[in-house]
Design a protein around this motif. Structure first.
Motif, mmCIF file in Angstrom:
data_model
loop_
_atom_site.group_PDB
_atom_site.id
_atom_site.type_symbol
_atom_site.label_atom_id
_atom_site.label_comp_id
_atom_site.label_asym_id
_atom_site.label_seq_id
_atom_site.Cartn_x
_atom_site.Cartn_y
_atom_site.Cartn_z
ATOM 1 N N GLU A 197 0.813 -1.215 0.000
ATOM 2 C CA GLU A 197 0.000 0.000 0.000
ATOM 3 C C GLU A 197 0.851 1.272 0.000
ATOM 4 O OE1 GLU A 197 -2.472 -0.400 3.406
ATOM 5 O OE2 GLU A 197 -3.854 -1.838 2.469
ATOM 6 N N LYS A 198 1.978 1.258 0.732
ATOM 7 C CA LYS A 198 2.750 2.486 0.915
ATOM 8 C C LYS A 198 3.906 2.651 -0.066
ATOM 9 C CE LYS A 198 1.592 2.773 5.838
ATOM 10 N NZ LYS A 198 2.118 2.884 7.226
ATOM 11 N N VAL A 199 4.532 1.559 -0.490
ATOM 12 C CA VAL A 199 5.691 1.669 -1.389
ATOM 13 C C VAL A 199 5.572 0.677 -2.548
ATOM 14 C CG1 VAL A 199 7.289 2.582 0.337
ATOM 15 C CG2 VAL A 199 7.014 0.108 0.122
ATOM 16 N N GLY A 200 4.344 0.331 -2.921
ATOM 17 C CA GLY A 200 4.115 -0.649 -3.971
ATOM 18 C C GLY A 200 4.266 -0.087 -5.377
ATOM 19 N N LEU A 201 3.603 -0.715 -6.318
ATOM 20 C CA LEU A 201 3.794 -0.397 -7.734
ATOM 21 C C LEU A 201 3.319 0.995 -8.116
ATOM 22 C CD1 LEU A 201 2.756 -3.814 -9.294
ATOM 23 C CD2 LEU A 201 5.063 -2.925 -8.910
ATOM 24 N N ASN A 202 2.439 1.596 -7.317
ATOM 25 C CA ASN A 202 1.937 2.934 -7.624
ATOM 26 C C ASN A 202 2.765 4.036 -6.969
ATOM 27 O OD1 ASN A 202 -0.245 1.948 -9.162
ATOM 28 N ND2 ASN A 202 -1.440 1.585 -7.294
ATOM 29 N N SER A 203 3.902 3.673 -6.393
ATOM 30 C CA SER A 203 4.762 4.634 -5.709
ATOM 31 C C SER A 203 6.104 4.743 -6.434
ATOM 32 C CB SER A 203 4.995 4.189 -4.258
ATOM 33 O OG SER A 203 5.825 3.036 -4.250
ATOM 34 N N PRO A 204 6.917 5.750 -6.123
ATOM 35 C CA PRO A 204 8.250 5.861 -6.743
ATOM 36 C C PRO A 204 9.149 4.676 -6.420
ATOM 37 C CG PRO A 204 7.595 7.936 -5.726
ATOM 38 C CD PRO A 204 6.595 6.915 -5.280
ATOM 39 N N GLU A 205 8.899 4.011 -5.290
ATOM 40 C CA GLU A 205 9.746 2.880 -4.906
ATOM 41 C C GLU A 205 9.534 1.661 -5.805
ATOM 42 O OE1 GLU A 205 9.253 5.560 -1.468
ATOM 43 O OE2 GLU A 205 7.880 4.623 -2.894
ATOM 44 N N ARG A 206 8.325 1.488 -6.353
ATOM 45 C CA ARG A 206 7.974 0.358 -7.217
ATOM 46 C C ARG A 206 8.333 -0.980 -6.565
ATOM 47 N NH1 ARG A 206 4.846 3.308 -10.542
ATOM 48 N NH2 ARG A 206 5.966 4.448 -12.162
ATOM 49 N N ALA A 207 8.019 -1.126 -5.301
ATOM 50 C CA ALA A 207 8.439 -2.317 -4.559
ATOM 51 C C ALA A 207 7.540 -3.512 -4.856
ATOM 52 C CB ALA A 207 8.431 -2.034 -3.061
ATOM 53 N N ILE A 208 8.150 -4.682 -4.955
ATOM 54 C CA ILE A 208 7.420 -5.946 -4.993
ATOM 55 C C ILE A 208 7.901 -6.774 -3.815
ATOM 56 C CG2 ILE A 208 7.100 -5.894 -7.489
ATOM 57 C CD1 ILE A 208 9.367 -7.838 -7.799
ATOM 58 N N VAL A 209 7.030 -7.614 -3.282
ATOM 59 C CA VAL A 209 7.374 -8.355 -2.073
ATOM 60 C C VAL A 209 6.841 -9.772 -2.152
ATOM 61 C CG1 VAL A 209 5.322 -7.445 -0.896
ATOM 62 C CG2 VAL A 209 7.194 -8.398 0.461
ATOM 63 N N PHE A 210 7.620 -10.709 -1.651
ATOM 64 C CA PHE A 210 7.155 -12.083 -1.509
ATOM 65 C C PHE A 210 7.831 -12.688 -0.292
ATOM 66 C CE2 PHE A 210 10.364 -11.749 -4.863
ATOM 67 C CZ PHE A 210 11.381 -12.573 -4.400
#
Length: 229
Positions: A197-210
């Protein structure tokens, strides 16, 4: 039914291009690589015919079908079982943060989620967060907001990221930072949700997590006691 796996390969740095070409040949383009250095003593190096050189560590997510195919190719084409070539192993994943991320990581391969397994009934989980370079602080702030402790960050370079536009609707920079966080299983979903929600694909960080199941852990007793207090 199928499972998802993280494949880890460790080879000498001068084999980087050869192994990258191997993964591309097997239509497995999403690979994250980082430099490392072996720590084996001279006796072990001599026994296995290894050299004390810089290593390249490659991480990729694949289905069970793809895992079997790649493993066969590593033995038959790359001769990874020959002393001095390197090592490859797989670890089962327990969850991935979002359907789009899943599609991006496994590309065109079909995947049908299997039933819960006993391996997933572990007390701890390892979260792997892959984000654009320079975003460590915001990623950790998001994780800590849901109860995560500290993390370990390694630098990596991604390949096959052009496909991100197709699967994720965004373009991703090649330079990456991978954050490793070990947490209690009961906190995993909350931490993953906060990251998405905070740093996912819609943010500048483009973070993915598993996440990956952890079958044993040491060194977290102080953190656990603090939580209980």
């Amino acid at each position: 039914m199928s499972r998802l796996y993280m494949m880890v390969s460790v080879t000498n740095r001068n084999m980087k291009q050869k192994f990258q070409g191997f993964f591309e040949k097997y239509d497995h383009s999403v690979v994250f690589s980082t430099l490392a250095r072996g720590t084996a003593n001279s006796a072990v190096l001599d026994y296995f015919g290894l050299e004390a050189t810089e290593k390249i560590v490659s991480l990729s997510v694949m289905t069970e079908k793809k895992k079997k195919k790649v493993k066969r190719g590593l033995n038959q084409e790359m001769h990874i079982d020959v002393p001095g070539m390197g090592i490859a192993f797989t670890v089962p994943l327990s969850s991935i943060g979002g359907k789009k991320v899943l599609q991006f990581l496994i590309q065109e391969y079909e995947f049908e989620k299997e039933e819960e397994t006993t391996l997933k009934a572990t007390e701890y989980e390892l979260l792997m967060i892959i984000a654009n370079q320079g975003c460590i602080d915001t990623v950790m702030d998001a994780a800590r907001s849901a109860g995560a402790g500290g993390g370990t960050v390694i630098h990596a370079k991604g390949t096959g990221l052009a496909g991100a536009q197709q699967f994720l609707g965004v373009s991703l920079a090649e330079e990456k930072e991978i954050t490793l966080i070990v947490t209690k299983t009961e906190k995993k979903n909350g931490i993953m949700r906060a990251i998405m929600e905070k740093v996912g694909l819609n943010s500048p960080e483009r973070a993915i997590v598993f996440s990956l199941p952890v079958t044993s852990v040491a060194g977290l007793r102080l953190v656990d006691e603090t939580d209980e207090a």
